[in-house]
Every structure is written in C-alpha cells, then in structure tokens.
Design an enzyme around this catalytic site. Structure first.
Site, short mmCIF file in Angstrom:
data_model
loop_
_atom_site.label_atom_id
_atom_site.label_comp_id
_atom_site.label_asym_id
_atom_site.label_seq_id
_atom_site.Cartn_x
_atom_site.Cartn_y
_atom_site.Cartn_z
N ASN A 12 15.06 -28.39 -45.00
CA ASN A 12 15.24 -28.74 -43.61
C ASN A 12 14.59 -29.82 -43.20
OD1 ASN A 12 15.44 -28.23 -40.98
ND2 ASN A 12 14.22 -26.66 -40.53
N TRP A 13 15.50 -30.86 -43.08
CA TRP A 13 14.84 -32.22 -42.65
C TRP A 13 14.41 -32.26 -41.29
CZ3 TRP A 13 18.75 -36.22 -45.06
CH2 TRP A 13 18.76 -36.02 -46.69
N LYS A 14 14.69 -31.17 -40.32
CA LYS A 14 14.30 -31.00 -38.98
C LYS A 14 15.04 -32.45 -38.30
CE LYS A 14 10.81 -27.81 -40.02
NZ LYS A 14 9.56 -27.38 -39.73
N HIS A 102 15.86 -20.74 -36.26
CA HIS A 102 14.78 -21.27 -36.74
C HIS A 102 13.89 -21.04 -35.52
CE1 HIS A 102 11.48 -24.08 -37.96
NE2 HIS A 102 12.04 -24.20 -39.05
N GLU A 104 11.37 -23.03 -34.42
CA GLU A 104 11.32 -24.24 -33.43
C GLU A 104 12.46 -24.07 -32.35
OE1 GLU A 104 11.08 -27.33 -36.56
OE2 GLU A 104 9.45 -26.57 -37.00
N GLU A 177 9.52 -17.24 -42.39
CA GLU A 177 8.83 -18.57 -42.14
C GLU A 177 7.66 -17.99 -40.94
OE1 GLU A 177 11.02 -22.29 -43.06
OE2 GLU A 177 11.74 -21.83 -41.20
N GLY A 183 4.40 -26.49 -40.98
CA GLY A 183 3.92 -27.82 -40.55
C GLY A 183 2.47 -27.91 -40.48
N SER A 223 4.83 -24.65 -45.17
CA SER A 223 3.97 -25.45 -45.81
C SER A 223 4.35 -25.31 -47.34
CB SER A 223 2.62 -25.27 -45.40
OG SER A 223 2.38 -25.71 -44.29
N GLY A 244 10.35 -27.71 -45.11
CA GLY A 244 10.51 -28.90 -44.14
C GLY A 244 9.77 -30.43 -44.61
N GLY A 245 8.49 -30.34 -44.54
CA GLY A 245 7.70 -31.62 -44.55
C GLY A 245 8.06 -32.19 -46.16
P1 13P Z 1 7.02 -27.01 -43.28
O1 13P Z 1 7.53 -27.08 -44.83
O2 13P Z 1 7.04 -28.61 -42.89
O3 13P Z 1 5.80 -26.23 -42.97
O4 13P Z 1 8.28 -26.46 -42.59
C1 13P Z 1 8.94 -25.22 -43.04
C2 13P Z 1 10.00 -24.97 -42.14
O5 13P Z 1 10.04 -24.93 -40.80
C3 13P Z 1 11.38 -25.02 -42.80
O6 13P Z 1 12.35 -24.46 -42.08
#
Ligand code: 13P
Length: 261
Positions: A12-14, A102, A104, A177, A183, A223, A244-245
């Site tokens: 997930n590149w956000k 998600h 967020e 999640e 994050g 994470s 994500g990251g």
């Molecule tokens: P991180 O891997 O950056 O913690 O993000 C997880 C996430 O929200 C994937 O959708």
C-alpha cells in the site's frame, strides 16, 4: 487447510510517488522479480490513482503478473460525485484489487462501516473482470488497552460483509491492521496478530461456513518489514501482508515477497 490458501503480499503505497517515481519503483520491483515466485505467492501493489495506469503498464510490458490495486473506490458507477473514482473506472485500468476501509480513510475521511459495506458490494457486483476487495479492519490503541479488540474487529468484519453471499465472499481478502502498529514501528507480535486473524476466521465461519472461511485470505498489516515478515507469515491464520512503508523500497518489498515463498 492453511496450505490451501495462497499467500498475498500487497504493498500500500498510500499518498506517495509521483508518476515518475512510481514508474521507477515498479520497474525496480519488476527487474528484481522472479516470475516463478508467482506460482507460490500472489503479489500486488496499490499506488495512488494517478499512478495506477503507468504502474500497470510497467508490469504489462514486462509480462509480470504482479497485480495492481487502488486504495479506495466510490460505490456509485458514475454521476455528479466530484473527485470520486468508480469501480468501472478501475476496471478500465486493469485493477485486480481495491483496498477498502483502510483505517486512515476511517480516521481522516470519516468512512463508516456502512460506507465500507457499500464499497464492498460495488466491487463484488460484477465478477466478469473482477476487482477483489482487500477489506481493512483493526482497533485503536485505546480499544486494545481496554481489551475489547476481538469484539471490535468482529463487529467491523460483520458490518463490512453485511448482505454479501458466501459465493462471492470467498473473493474478498481481510487485512487486520491494528492502528497502533501502523507506521509506528510497533509491530504486533506474531502471537497478537495470530490471535486476531484467527478470530476473524471464526467470524467468517459464522457468517459463511467453515469451508468459505478457510478459503478467505486474512492478511496482517502494521510495520511489517523484511526483518519481521518471516515470523508473522509463519502463523497459521496469517495468509500474507499489507505493507505500507516497507513497500516503498523495491529491495524491502522483494524481501517480504521472498519471506512468503
Ligand atoms: P506500515 O507498513 O507503514 O505500518 O503501514 C501499514 C498499512 O497501513 C498498510 O495498509
């Protein structure tokens, strides 16, 4: 039964990467990818809308079956909804996946369980060129500390799947999640993640029967990185990761894919 589920590693590149950056990252992933990995693991990346087509084209040109997914969708097919993107638009690009609900989006954009359910139905309505939902659930730190997280996640799963038939529910993926792990570098322990992923499967079995529940992939996200992916993916009810990251660097993402082999 675990062996019956092919793992899914999804990045997930956000809200990261302009078109140029996205093409470079997709090309780096492609250049370092061995096609036969896809016999054992499904892999997807979910870039921002503006990067979907260019990223799709990189993998298409390289004949690499890494799927492309969106991070969100609106439930109406077309109309006066300024700024929104519909399922047919994603189908036209060649998307195979769409993240829904998600945390967020729930936190910053007010998405409710009802919205998530409408998006799931919109995605599942047409199975001819399917876009499979990756439905995100997970509790906040305060819910975790209260100890009511299993009930909280159970309610999110039930709401997301309300009115969905078992026949199409099997096309969905659920991603657990925990918000406190996203994050933050504070990854859930394998035991913590396994506990909730197993509980999600119990909920799915209650809704759709054991056979369907055993065929639905439940991912962990929060994470996840090349250092902890192995032990998380070794858990019996964790069928992959939503990253994500660590999905923003080709080398880390590839290492996580390899951990799922
Ligand atoms: P991180 O891997 O950056 O913690 O993000 C997880 C996430 O929200 C994937 O959708």
């Amino acid at each position: 039964m675990h062996m019956a589920r092919k793992p899914l590693i999804a990045g997930n590149w956000k809200m990261n990467n302009t078109i140029g950056e996205a093409v470079v990252l997709a090309q780096e992933i492609s250049n370092n990818f061995e096609k036969d990995w896809l016999e054992t693991v499904d892999v997807a990346v979910c870039p921002p809308y503006t990067d979907l087509k260019p990223v799709y084209s990189v993998f298409e040109f390289d004949k690499l079956k890494v799927g492309v997914g969106a991070q969100n969708v609106f439930w109406e097919p077309s109309g006066a909804y300024t700024g929104e993107i519909s399922v047919p638009m994603l189908t036209g690009i060649g998307c195979a996946w769409c993240i829904v609900g998600h945390s967020e989006r729930r936190q910053h954009f007010g998405e409710t369980n009802e919205d998530v359910n409408k998006k799931v139905h919109a995605l599942l309505a047409d199975r001819t060129r399917p876009i499979d939902p990756i439905i995100c659930v997970g509790e906040s730190l305060s819910v975790r500390e209260e100890g009511t997280y299993v009930a909280f996640v159970d309610a999110q799963v039930r709401a997301a799947f309300a009115g969905v038939d078992a026949g199409v529910a099997k096309d969905c993926v659920v991603a657990y999640e925990p918000i406190w792990a996203i994050g933050t570098g504070r990854t859930a322990t394998p035991e913590q993640a396994q506990e909730v992923c197993a509980a999600i499967r119990v909920t799915l079995a209650d809704l759709f029967g054991q056979e369907t529940a055993d065929s639905i992939r439940v991912l962990y996200g929060g994470s996840m990185n090349e250092g902890n992916a192995d032990t998380l993916l070794a858990q019996p009810d964790i069928d992959g990761g939503l990253i994500g990251g660590a999905s923003l660097k080709a080398a880390s993402f590839i290492q996580i894919v390899k951990a799922a082999l």
